[in-house]
Scaffold this motif. Structure first.
Motif, PDB file in Angstrom:
ATOM      1  N   PRO A  80       0.803  -1.230   0.000  1.00 12.62           N
ATOM      2  CA  PRO A  80       0.000   0.000   0.000  1.00 12.62           C
ATOM      3  C   PRO A  80       0.832   1.274   0.000  1.00 12.62           C
ATOM      4  O   PRO A  80       0.321   2.339  -0.363  1.00 12.62           O
ATOM      5  N   HIS A  81       2.098   1.193   0.398  1.00  8.64           N
ATOM      6  CA  HIS A  81       2.939   2.391   0.433  1.00  8.64           C
ATOM      7  C   HIS A  81       3.337   2.871  -0.965  1.00  8.64           C
ATOM      8  O   HIS A  81       3.743   4.018  -1.121  1.00  8.64           O
ATOM      9  N   ARG A  82       3.256   1.998  -1.977  1.00 10.54           N
ATOM     10  CA  ARG A  82       3.806   2.367  -3.277  1.00 10.54           C
ATOM     11  C   ARG A  82       2.863   2.042  -4.444  1.00 10.54           C
ATOM     12  O   ARG A  82       3.311   1.953  -5.585  1.00 10.54           O
ATOM     13  N   THR A  83       1.578   1.845  -4.178  1.00 13.48           N
ATOM     14  CA  THR A  83       0.617   1.518  -5.233  1.00 13.48           C
ATOM     15  C   THR A  83      -0.614   2.409  -5.109  1.00 13.48           C
ATOM     16  O   THR A  83      -0.749   3.178  -4.162  1.00 13.48           O
ATOM     17  N   GLY A  84      -1.530   2.300  -6.095  1.00 16.59           N
ATOM     18  CA  GLY A  84      -2.822   2.943  -5.966  1.00 16.59           C
ATOM     19  C   GLY A  84      -3.067   4.109  -6.898  1.00 16.59           C
ATOM     20  O   GLY A  84      -2.338   4.339  -7.865  1.00 16.59           O
ATOM     21  N   MET A  85      -4.133   4.870  -6.588  1.00 19.23           N
ATOM     22  CA  MET A  85      -4.661   5.925  -7.453  1.00 19.23           C
ATOM     23  C   MET A  85      -4.186   7.329  -7.087  1.00 19.23           C
ATOM     24  O   MET A  85      -4.574   8.298  -7.738  1.00 19.23           O
ATOM     25  N   LEU A  86      -3.365   7.480  -6.050  1.00 19.85           N
ATOM     26  CA  LEU A  86      -2.719   8.745  -5.700  1.00 19.85           C
ATOM     27  C   LEU A  86      -3.700   9.922  -5.653  1.00 19.85           C
ATOM     28  O   LEU A  86      -3.668  10.816  -6.503  1.00 19.85           O
ATOM     29  N   PRO A  87      -4.554   9.981  -4.645  1.00 16.55           N
ATOM     30  CA  PRO A  87      -5.537  11.070  -4.552  1.00 16.55           C
ATOM     31  C   PRO A  87      -4.923  12.466  -4.637  1.00 16.55           C
ATOM     32  O   PRO A  87      -5.563  13.395  -5.162  1.00 16.55           O
ATOM     33  N   PHE A  88      -3.698  12.647  -4.149  1.00 14.98           N
ATOM     34  CA  PHE A  88      -3.096  13.982  -4.130  1.00 14.98           C
ATOM     35  C   PHE A  88      -2.873  14.550  -5.523  1.00 14.98           C
ATOM     36  O   PHE A  88      -2.735  15.773  -5.684  1.00 14.98           O
ATOM     37  N   VAL A  89      -2.840  13.687  -6.549  1.00 17.69           N
ATOM     38  CA  VAL A  89      -2.654  14.175  -7.917  1.00 17.69           C
ATOM     39  C   VAL A  89      -3.797  15.093  -8.332  1.00 17.69           C
ATOM     40  O   VAL A  89      -3.611  16.024  -9.132  1.00 17.69           O
ATOM     41  N   PHE A  90      -4.987  14.870  -7.774  1.00 20.90           N
ATOM     42  CA  PHE A  90      -6.154  15.657  -8.143  1.00 20.90           C
ATOM     43  C   PHE A  90      -6.357  16.868  -7.232  1.00 20.90           C
ATOM     44  O   PHE A  90      -7.293  17.644  -7.430  1.00 20.90           O
ATOM     45  N   GLU A  91      -5.468  17.051  -6.262  1.00 22.73           N
ATOM     46  CA  GLU A  91      -5.608  18.165  -5.340  1.00 22.73           C
ATOM     47  C   GLU A  91      -4.991  19.438  -5.919  1.00 22.73           C
ATOM     48  O   GLU A  91      -4.044  19.388  -6.710  1.00 22.73           O
ATOM     49  N   GLU A  92      -5.533  20.578  -5.502  1.00 25.55           N
ATOM     50  CA  GLU A  92      -5.003  21.859  -5.948  1.00 25.55           C
ATOM     51  C   GLU A  92      -3.544  21.993  -5.519  1.00 25.55           C
ATOM     52  O   GLU A  92      -3.168  21.629  -4.405  1.00 25.55           O
ATOM     53  N   GLY A  93      -2.725  22.505  -6.422  1.00 32.69           N
ATOM     54  CA  GLY A  93      -1.317  22.710  -6.118  1.00 32.69           C
ATOM     55  C   GLY A  93      -0.426  21.534  -6.449  1.00 32.69           C
ATOM     56  O   GLY A  93       0.788  21.601  -6.241  1.00 32.69           O
ATOM     57  N   PHE A  94      -1.001  20.456  -6.996  1.00 30.96           N
ATOM     58  CA  PHE A  94      -0.155  19.309  -7.346  1.00 30.96           C
ATOM     59  C   PHE A  94       0.876  19.698  -8.401  1.00 30.96           C
ATOM     60  O   PHE A  94       0.579  20.438  -9.343  1.00 30.96           O
ATOM     61  N   GLY A  95       2.090  19.170  -8.234  1.00 37.02           N
ATOM     62  CA  GLY A  95       3.160  19.380  -9.210  1.00 37.02           C
ATOM     63  C   GLY A  95       4.356  18.535  -8.827  1.00 37.02           C
ATOM     64  O   GLY A  95       4.248  17.575  -8.049  1.00 37.02           O
ATOM     65  N   TYR A  96       5.513  18.884  -9.356  1.00 35.14           N
ATOM     66  CA  TYR A  96       6.719  18.088  -9.118  1.00 35.14           C
ATOM     67  C   TYR A  96       7.021  17.939  -7.625  1.00 35.14           C
ATOM     68  O   TYR A  96       7.351  16.846  -7.156  1.00 35.14           O
ATOM     69  N   GLU A  97       6.936  19.046  -6.881  1.00 35.28           N
ATOM     70  CA  GLU A  97       7.328  18.997  -5.472  1.00 35.28           C
ATOM     71  C   GLU A  97       6.415  18.079  -4.667  1.00 35.28           C
ATOM     72  O   GLU A  97       6.884  17.371  -3.770  1.00 35.28           O
ATOM     73  N   ARG A  98       5.125  18.071  -4.997  1.00 34.89           N
ATOM     74  CA  ARG A  98       4.211  17.187  -4.267  1.00 34.89           C
ATOM     75  C   ARG A  98       4.522  15.729  -4.577  1.00 34.89           C
ATOM     76  O   ARG A  98       4.418  14.867  -3.685  1.00 34.89           O
ATOM     77  N   TYR A  99       4.915  15.417  -5.807  1.00 32.45           N
ATOM     78  CA  TYR A  99       5.284  14.039  -6.130  1.00 32.45           C
ATOM     79  C   TYR A  99       6.581  13.652  -5.420  1.00 32.45           C
ATOM     80  O   TYR A  99       6.730  12.519  -4.962  1.00 32.45           O
ATOM     81  N   VAL A 100       7.506  14.600  -5.300  1.00 32.75           N
ATOM     82  CA  VAL A 100       8.735  14.341  -4.537  1.00 32.75           C
ATOM     83  C   VAL A 100       8.395  14.001  -3.086  1.00 32.75           C
ATOM     84  O   VAL A 100       8.939  13.051  -2.510  1.00 32.75           O
ATOM     85  N   ASP A 101       7.467  14.751  -2.485  1.00 35.80           N
ATOM     86  CA  ASP A 101       7.057  14.467  -1.105  1.00 35.80           C
ATOM     87  C   ASP A 101       6.522  13.043  -0.987  1.00 35.80           C
ATOM     88  O   ASP A 101       6.830  12.323  -0.023  1.00 35.80           O
TER      89      ASP A 101
END
Length: 461
Positions: free
Chosen positions: A242-263
């Motif tokens: 579960p730590h490395r799979t799934g639909m990544l809800p944060f991708v649809f959140e406001e402000g998503f970009g490179y830095e959020r994926y790094v986090d």
């Protein structure tokens, strides 16, 4: 699979978190430099008895890799767990040939300009492996999962990365070993022009990844019997890690970009560190600790950029970001399905009109509905419920049509004057009929095969 070849001169030490977004930012390219990279895996089996060959046996996987050398492929070697040097991949003008953990053979194709180029590359590869396979008595199966093999019946390839992962997987999920040993996929890697372009493409492709899973669903058998799923390969990811799979809800959140994926990636536990030709186990450890010089397996040492690149390859969400976007939802399949997957996503993502039309279709879906769609599609295929009502079948033909419009707008012609839209024909038929590849296999199993799973080997490439 990533094949590791980096020199220290090209491999700076990571001194701050701000550096971690650099690979993603460097991936930005103007439209005229956008390329298509297609990856496809296939099961290898002995024609005589359908057994999966080991690496070392005469006529096995090592000999298969060696035989491909006659077509100009150069070997890539690695020091295995036992200290011996093994050929674990090949490199050439058509990209890399590599091995999945149980000997599944993968072509990670070169970045190419058109789908015509992609399909020609695929054809060359399949002709080559068939020519070598005929000499060795080997066949190649285009399915999303081994239809009849137990885990215990499958060999393990001598690659250090896999040794670490095989030991770690049972600690974090019940089906991680199935993912590694028994599944095959088709993937496509695509470019973006800017951070904003990446965000829109990520959101569209993540929302529509369940549709790709349904259209390519091709893994309905486990150990010789129907398993109740249409894409068991996709179902396996639901309990892998579960730590490395799934639909990544944060991708649809406001402000998503490179830095959020790094986090996100900094919170994904590590698997390994690669040093002096060897993989050092670091399963479950923190990349943040590594950056602080506090990694227990390498005390005092801090990571290089190649370590971060390796780490980016150890997350397995439905869509993955590195210096390009990877579409990860499709089961393995035969030749025409290999060409259809990049066609589907290139049509949707590489024309702005098509991308906007696709986003208009999915932008109002809520996260709960997206998650429900993802969880139901392995079992229901095109009958999986859409957020807001209806099923995937209700939009399948529409989305394939948007992709067709995008490919037509690209106007990339072959020597016969044909554009790229013809590669969508298999998907248009599936969308129209509502019957995915797995359902056709099940019809055969219950009909003309008379319940004999060995007949599936007649479906090979």
């Amino acid at each position: 699979m990533s094949t590791r070849e980096v020199s220290d001169r090209e491999d700076p030490v990571i001194e701050s978190i701000s550096q971690l977004a650099e690979p993603m930012a460097r991936g930005e390219k103007p439209r005229d430099r956008w390329r298509i990279g297609t990856e496809h895996e296939k099961q290898v089996y002995r024609l005589a008895d359908h057994r999966a060959p080991s690496y070392d046996e005469p006529g096995g996987i090592r000999d298969l890799l060696s035989g491909l050398g006659e077509f100009g492929w150069e070997p890539i070697e690695e020091i295995g767990p036992g200290g011996t040097s093994n050929v674990i991949a090949l490199k050439g003008v058509d990209g890399n040939v590599s091995l999945e953990p149980a000997g599944q053979l993968e072509l990670s194709g070169a970045p190419l300009e058109t789908l015509h180029d992609t399909c020609n590359e695929t054809g060359r590869h399949l002709e080559q492996v068939k020519a070598v396979g005929d000499k060795l008595g080997l066949g190649f199966l285009g399915l999303g999962m081994w239809p009849d093999k137990t885990r215990e019946a499958l060999p393990i390839m001598p690659k250090g990365r896999y040794d670490i992962m095989l030991r770690h997987m049972p600690r974090v999920g019940s089906m991680g070993l199935d993912m590694m040993l028994r599944t095959c996929t088709i993937q496509v890697n695509l470019d973006y022009a800017s951070e904003a372009d990446m965000v829109q493409k990520f959101r569209v492709s993540l929302a529509l990844q369940p549709l790709a899973t349904a259209l390519f669903a091709n893994s309905p058998f486990t150990e010789g019997k129907p398993n109740g799923m249409l894409s068991y390969r996709s179902h396996i990811w639901s309990d892998t890690d579960p730590h490395r799979t799934g639909m990544l809800p944060f991708v649809f959140e406001e402000g998503f970009g490179y830095e959020r994926y790094v986090d996100y990636m900094l919170d994904v536990p590590m698997y390994f560190v690669f040093r002096e030709g060897r993989y050092i186990g670091a399963a479950g450890l923190s990349f943040r600790d590594f950056m602080a010089g506090k990694l227990s397996v390498l005390p005092g040492e801090v990571p290089r950029m190649s370590d971060w690149t390796d780490h980016l390859s150890t997350a397995f969400p439905e869509v993955r970001l590195k210096s390009f976007l990877e579409m990860r939802g499709a089961d393995g399949g035969p030749w025409n399905k290999i060409c259809a997957l990049p066609a589907f996503w290139v049509g949707l993502l590489y024309d702005q009109g098509a991308l906007d039309a696709a986003w208009d279709l999915v932008k109002d879906w809520d996260m709960e509905g997206r998650e429900r769609l993802r969880s139901e599609v392995p079992r229901l295929g095109l009958d999986a419920p859409l957020p807001g009502g209806g099923t995937l079948k209700d939009i399948a033909a529409q989305v394939v049509g948007i992709s067709r419009q995008g490919l037509a707008a690209r106007g990339r012609l072959n020597s016969m004057g044909e554009d790229e839209t013809g590669f969508l024909a298999p998907l248009a038929e599936i969308a129209q009929s509502g019957k995915v590849p797995a359902q056709r296999l099940l019809d055969k199993f219950h009909g003309e095969w008379g319940g004999d799973i060995s007949r599936v080997y007649e479906e090979r490439f």
